[in-house]
Design an enzyme around this catalytic site. Structure first.
Site, PDB file in Angstrom:
ATOM      1  N   LYS A 120       0.825  -1.213   0.000  1.00  0.00           N
ATOM      2  CA  LYS A 120       0.000   0.000   0.000  1.00  0.00           C
ATOM      3  C   LYS A 120       0.857   1.260   0.000  1.00  0.00           C
ATOM      4  CE  LYS A 120      -4.438  -1.544   1.650  1.00  0.00           C
ATOM      5  NZ  LYS A 120      -5.447  -1.566   2.688  1.00  0.00           N
ATOM      6  N   LYS A 206      -5.016  -9.557  -7.281  1.00  0.00           N
ATOM      7  CA  LYS A 206      -6.201  -9.697  -6.434  1.00  0.00           C
ATOM      8  C   LYS A 206      -7.308  -8.731  -6.877  1.00  0.00           C
ATOM      9  CE  LYS A 206      -6.172  -7.942  -2.341  1.00  0.00           C
ATOM     10  NZ  LYS A 206      -5.842  -7.509  -1.000  1.00  0.00           N
ATOM     11  N   LYS A 209     -10.707  -3.003  -4.426  1.00  0.00           N
ATOM     12  CA  LYS A 209     -11.445  -1.742  -4.573  1.00  0.00           C
ATOM     13  C   LYS A 209     -10.575  -0.690  -5.223  1.00  0.00           C
ATOM     14  CE  LYS A 209     -13.702  -2.498  -0.131  1.00  0.00           C
ATOM     15  NZ  LYS A 209     -13.643  -2.262   1.298  1.00  0.00           N
TER      16      LYS A 209
HETATM   17  P1  TYM Z   1     -10.923  -5.207   3.649  1.00  0.00           P
HETATM   18  O1  TYM Z   1     -11.906  -4.120   3.913  1.00  0.00           O
HETATM   19  O2  TYM Z   1      -9.822  -4.947   2.694  1.00  0.00           O
HETATM   20  O3  TYM Z   1     -11.678  -6.501   3.149  1.00  0.00           O
HETATM   21  C1  TYM Z   1     -12.768  -7.041   3.870  1.00  0.00           C
HETATM   22  C2  TYM Z   1     -12.764  -8.545   3.773  1.00  0.00           C
HETATM   23  O4  TYM Z   1     -12.799  -8.954   2.396  1.00  0.00           O
HETATM   24  C3  TYM Z   1     -11.713  -9.858   2.135  1.00  0.00           C
HETATM   25  N1  TYM Z   1     -11.248  -9.638   0.749  1.00  0.00           N
HETATM   26  C4  TYM Z   1     -11.136 -10.616  -0.144  1.00  0.00           C
HETATM   27  N2  TYM Z   1     -11.391 -11.945  -0.079  1.00  0.00           N
HETATM   28  C5  TYM Z   1     -11.200 -12.680  -1.192  1.00  0.00           C
HETATM   29  N3  TYM Z   1     -10.742 -12.148  -2.363  1.00  0.00           N
HETATM   30  C6  TYM Z   1     -10.453 -10.839  -2.483  1.00  0.00           C
HETATM   31  N4  TYM Z   1     -10.033 -10.336  -3.650  1.00  0.00           N
HETATM   32  C7  TYM Z   1     -10.656  -9.999  -1.335  1.00  0.00           C
HETATM   33  N5  TYM Z   1     -10.480  -8.679  -1.096  1.00  0.00           N
HETATM   34  C8  TYM Z   1     -10.853  -8.479   0.184  1.00  0.00           C
HETATM   35  C9  TYM Z   1     -10.630  -9.481   3.141  1.00  0.00           C
HETATM   36  O5  TYM Z   1      -9.739 -10.552   3.355  1.00  0.00           O
HETATM   37  C10 TYM Z   1     -11.466  -9.163   4.369  1.00  0.00           C
HETATM   38  O6  TYM Z   1     -11.802 -10.331   5.069  1.00  0.00           O
HETATM   39  N6  TYM Z   1      -7.956  -5.088   7.649  1.00  0.00           N
HETATM   40  C11 TYM Z   1      -9.207  -5.586   7.152  1.00  0.00           C
HETATM   41  C12 TYM Z   1     -10.396  -5.155   7.959  1.00  0.00           C
HETATM   42  C13 TYM Z   1     -10.291  -5.400   9.423  1.00  0.00           C
HETATM   43  C14 TYM Z   1     -10.462  -6.637  10.084  1.00  0.00           C
HETATM   44  C15 TYM Z   1     -10.301  -6.341  11.471  1.00  0.00           C
HETATM   45  C16 TYM Z   1     -10.721  -7.929   9.643  1.00  0.00           C
HETATM   46  C17 TYM Z   1     -10.052  -4.460  10.360  1.00  0.00           C
HETATM   47  N7  TYM Z   1     -10.058  -5.018  11.607  1.00  0.00           N
HETATM   48  C18 TYM Z   1     -10.387  -7.373  12.446  1.00  0.00           C
HETATM   49  C19 TYM Z   1     -10.798  -8.942  10.607  1.00  0.00           C
HETATM   50  C20 TYM Z   1     -10.627  -8.644  11.974  1.00  0.00           C
HETATM   51  C21 TYM Z   1      -9.396  -5.081   5.734  1.00  0.00           C
HETATM   52  O7  TYM Z   1      -8.840  -4.075   5.325  1.00  0.00           O
HETATM   53  O8  TYM Z   1     -10.315  -5.752   5.021  1.00  0.00           O
END
Ligand code: TYM
Length: 343
Positions: A120, A206, A209
């Site tokens: 990032k 991947k 967004k």
């Molecule tokens: P975030 O907002 O990027 O994504 C949310 C969830 O979607 C999953 N994900 C994917 N799974 C499969 N294929 C993809 N291309 C893909 N893109 C995203 C992510 O693995 C995630 O499960 N840091 C985290 C949010 C967070 C969190 C937490 C998660 C903050 N605190 C505590 C678990 C526990 C994040 O940025 O997810």
């Protein structure tokens, strides 16, 4: 002996999602779909993690709108807010307080290994915010604040959960001198064939967004026509579909589309392969379009319906905040006691 007021639940789920831009098929298949299934068996807490979103610049008005949109999407996808807790992270101030305490447990060397920060921040590392760097500590705080045992996420979050486990172990040995088990070690739950959904334009990247090409992802807000066009134009190779998982290894685009099909249809990958082996993409893609529309269209219509009443969405978030904070307050009091902070 110190008297603790919080209880370690035998099973508790915590997971979160950032309110930045549109949710896409990766978020749905990697996370939300599993949340919906798991909430039936395990008491669950889900958060729209707005404090994570501000680790990179956000437009304040858009951030509020996105928070409501993501809340609506999660409910439309099947999260039951009577059963599970759903709230926005910043409304429970204990997340930030615990993040600070855990900043004093986490080692710089551990954060330096985080691949997502490297991706990032890119070349402009000196200019990245401190928040982006310490983001995985806040994520650990999210999980540990509820003494959560299971964390359902996509594959890209695995390293962050390993960090949460290291922080928990370190906290236990620094502050819980008697039993050394105040925090249990949270388990990542990376479930099903959709744990790493790839871009529709490049099967080695991947789905995300932040990809500048909207054609690279299917958004949960996409119309039938959008889904049709994006899958129709999705990159493929020129061979017929294979019969075995092994043969998919060198065919990233075929692998991605078949895994999406398998995940959307809740069948295992081999069964999907059995149905399509030997067929061309011109046969497979219309089937995938039909299935994707069948599953995603009701979610986007429900989401649009819910978004007509933002006051109701805010009410749901406030109710969730109340329930989450009740748990968080007790755990944080125990943590402050263990650390030696008067409260
Ligand atoms: P975030 O907002 O990027 O994504 C949310 C969830 O979607 C999953 N994900 C994917 N799974 C499969 N294929 C993809 N291309 C893909 N893109 C995203 C992510 O693995 C995630 O499960 N840091 C985290 C949010 C967070 C969190 C937490 C998660 C903050 N605190 C505590 C678990 C526990 C994040 O940025 O997810």
């Amino acid at each position: 002996m110190m008297k603790l007021i919080s209880k370690q639940p035998s099973k508790r789920i915590f997971s979160g999602i950032q309110p930045t831009g549109n949710l896409h098929l990766g978020n749905y298949l990697g996370a939300i779909k599993n949340w919906v299934n798991l909430q039936e068996e395990i008491s669950s807490i889900f958060s729209i993690v707005d404090l994570h979103a501000i680790t990179v610049p956000q437009n304040p008005l858009k951030l509020k709108a996105s928070t409501r949109e993501v809340t609506a999407a999660i409910i439309a996808a099947g999260i039951n807010t009577e059963k599970s807790i759903l709230f926005n992270q910043s409304s429970v101030k204990e997340h930030s307080e615990l993040a600070w305490i855990l900043n004093c447990v986490c080692r710089i060397g551990w954060l330096n290994r985080m691949t997502q920060f490297k991706e990032k921040a890119g070349k402009n590392r000196e200019n990245a915010t401190v928040g982006l760097y310490s983001y995985p500590v806040l994520m650990s705080a999210d999980i540990l604040l509820y003494r959560a045992t299971h964390v359902p996420v996509g594959e890209d979050q695995k390293q962050h959960i390993e960090l949460a486990r290291n922080i928990a172990t370190s906290f236990n040995s620094m502050f819980d001198s008697k039993s050394k088990d105040f925090f249990c070690l949270p388990e990542p739950q990376i479930l099903g064939p959709g744990t790493r959904v790839m871009s529709l334009r490049d099967g080695t990247k991947k789905m995300s967004k932040s990809d500048p090409s909207d054609a690279s992802r299917i958004n949960l807000t996409d119309t039938k026509d959008d889904i049709f066009n994006k899958i129709k134009k999705a990159k493929t190779d020129s061979n017929p579909l294979p019969a075995t998982i092994k043969e998919l290894e060198k065919r990233p685009e075929a692998s991605n589309l078949l895994k999406i099909y398998s995940s959307l249809s809740d069948e295992d990958l081999q069964k999907t392969l059995d149905s399509f082996a030997g067929k061309g993409f011109s046969y497979f893609k219309p089937k995938l379009i039909e299935l994707a529309v069948e599953i995603l269209n009701p979610i986007s219509s429900e989401m649009r319906y819910l978004l007509k009443d933002p006051v109701e969405i805010d009410k749901i978030l406030v109710k969730g905040k109340g329930k989450a904070q009740k748990i968080a307050e007790k755990v944080l009091k125990d943590i402050k006691n263990l650390v030696g902070l008067i409260h």
